[in-house]
Design a protein around this motif. Structure first.
Motif, short mmCIF file in Angstrom:
data_model
loop_
_atom_site.label_atom_id
_atom_site.label_comp_id
_atom_site.label_asym_id
_atom_site.label_seq_id
_atom_site.Cartn_x
_atom_site.Cartn_y
_atom_site.Cartn_z
N GLU A 29 0.84 -1.21 0.00
CA GLU A 29 0.00 0.00 0.00
C GLU A 29 0.87 1.25 0.00
N CYS A 30 1.96 1.21 0.76
CA CYS A 30 2.90 2.34 0.79
C CYS A 30 3.47 2.58 -0.61
N LEU A 31 3.89 1.50 -1.27
CA LEU A 31 4.42 1.63 -2.63
C LEU A 31 3.41 2.28 -3.56
N ALA A 32 2.15 1.92 -3.40
CA ALA A 32 1.11 2.45 -4.28
C ALA A 32 0.92 3.95 -4.13
N THR A 33 1.35 4.54 -3.02
CA THR A 33 1.19 5.99 -2.83
C THR A 33 2.32 6.78 -3.48
N LEU A 34 3.42 6.14 -3.82
CA LEU A 34 4.60 6.87 -4.29
C LEU A 34 4.34 7.65 -5.58
N GLU A 35 3.68 7.03 -6.54
CA GLU A 35 3.49 7.68 -7.84
C GLU A 35 2.75 9.00 -7.73
N ARG A 36 1.62 9.00 -7.04
CA ARG A 36 0.84 10.24 -6.98
C ARG A 36 1.50 11.31 -6.11
N GLU A 37 2.41 10.89 -5.23
CA GLU A 37 3.15 11.84 -4.40
C GLU A 37 4.44 12.30 -5.10
N LEU A 38 4.71 11.77 -6.30
CA LEU A 38 5.95 12.05 -7.03
C LEU A 38 7.17 11.77 -6.15
N MET A 39 7.09 10.68 -5.43
CA MET A 39 8.13 10.29 -4.48
C MET A 39 9.00 9.20 -5.11
N ALA A 40 10.31 9.39 -5.08
CA ALA A 40 11.24 8.40 -5.62
C ALA A 40 11.75 7.47 -4.53
N VAL A 41 12.08 8.02 -3.37
CA VAL A 41 12.68 7.24 -2.28
C VAL A 41 12.26 7.85 -0.95
N GLU A 42 11.97 6.98 0.02
CA GLU A 42 11.74 7.41 1.40
C GLU A 42 12.44 6.45 2.34
N ALA A 43 12.99 6.96 3.41
CA ALA A 43 13.61 6.12 4.44
C ALA A 43 13.46 6.82 5.78
N THR A 44 13.19 6.04 6.83
CA THR A 44 13.03 6.59 8.18
C THR A 44 14.03 5.92 9.11
N PHE A 45 14.62 6.72 9.98
CA PHE A 45 15.64 6.26 10.92
C PHE A 45 15.26 6.69 12.33
N LEU A 46 15.80 6.00 13.32
CA LEU A 46 15.60 6.34 14.73
C LEU A 46 16.97 6.52 15.37
N ASN A 47 17.11 7.55 16.19
CA ASN A 47 18.39 7.79 16.85
C ASN A 47 18.17 8.32 18.26
N TYR A 57 14.37 10.45 12.03
CA TYR A 57 14.87 11.16 10.85
C TYR A 57 14.16 10.57 9.64
N HIS A 58 13.76 11.44 8.74
CA HIS A 58 13.07 10.98 7.53
C HIS A 58 13.77 11.58 6.32
N PHE A 59 14.21 10.68 5.41
CA PHE A 59 14.89 11.08 4.18
C PHE A 59 13.96 10.81 3.01
N GLN A 60 13.89 11.76 2.10
CA GLN A 60 13.07 11.54 0.90
C GLN A 60 13.66 12.25 -0.29
N LEU A 61 13.51 11.59 -1.42
CA LEU A 61 13.81 12.18 -2.72
C LEU A 61 12.48 12.25 -3.45
N ARG A 62 12.05 13.46 -3.79
CA ARG A 62 10.75 13.62 -4.41
C ARG A 62 10.80 14.70 -5.47
N GLY A 63 9.80 14.68 -6.33
CA GLY A 63 9.71 15.68 -7.37
C GLY A 63 9.41 17.05 -6.79
N GLN A 64 9.85 18.08 -7.49
CA GLN A 64 9.66 19.45 -7.03
C GLN A 64 8.18 19.79 -6.87
N GLU A 110 15.28 11.09 -10.81
CA GLU A 110 14.64 12.26 -11.42
C GLU A 110 13.36 11.86 -12.16
N SER A 111 13.40 10.72 -12.84
CA SER A 111 12.22 10.23 -13.55
C SER A 111 11.09 9.92 -12.58
N ALA A 112 11.41 9.27 -11.48
CA ALA A 112 10.39 8.95 -10.47
C ALA A 112 9.81 10.21 -9.88
#
Length: 123
Positions: A29-47, A57-64, A110-112
């Protein structure tokens, strides 16, 4: 490219773990949300910081033009609910200074960010 962090509420480490478990269980389900959010990559960390506080910490690469999270479905509504009961409101944004990736990886990201799943066919 964004790296954000938010402090967990005191004693909310198990809620954070439950949140991440929910996302893992609903991975497709998470994967299915990526396209409409123009999201290429997401990652979450705990410290745990030196003062004993816990931060996510949340890292994301997304379209402008990404609209970000669109809470019009049960997954994203649950995602927001976990956020409200687990972390302090808002995010601290870290300033990006450098991004390095081989040309084919950069092109896929960039394409994603432009067209969601379009990058799946990039070899």
């Amino acid at each position: 490219m964004e790296l954000s962090r938010a402090r967990l509420l005191d004693g909310a480490e198990s809620s954070f773990d439950d949140w991440m478990e929910m996302l893992h269980k609903r991975y497709d389900e998470c994967l299915a949300t990526l396209e409409r959010e123009l999201m290429a990559v997401e990652a979450t960390f705990l410290n745990q910081e030196a003062d004993g506080s816990w931060w996510m910490y949340h890292f994301q690469l997304r379209g402008q033009d990404s609209p970000g999270l669109i809470p019009d479905n049960s997954l994203d509504q649950a995602h927001l609910a976990y956020g409200m009961k687990t972390k302090h409101p808002g995010w601290e944004e870290l300033e990006p200074r450098f991004f390095l990736a081989p040309p084919h990886v950069r092109a896929a990201v960039e394409s994603a960010g432009r067209a969601g799943t379009e990058a799946r066919d990039v070899s």
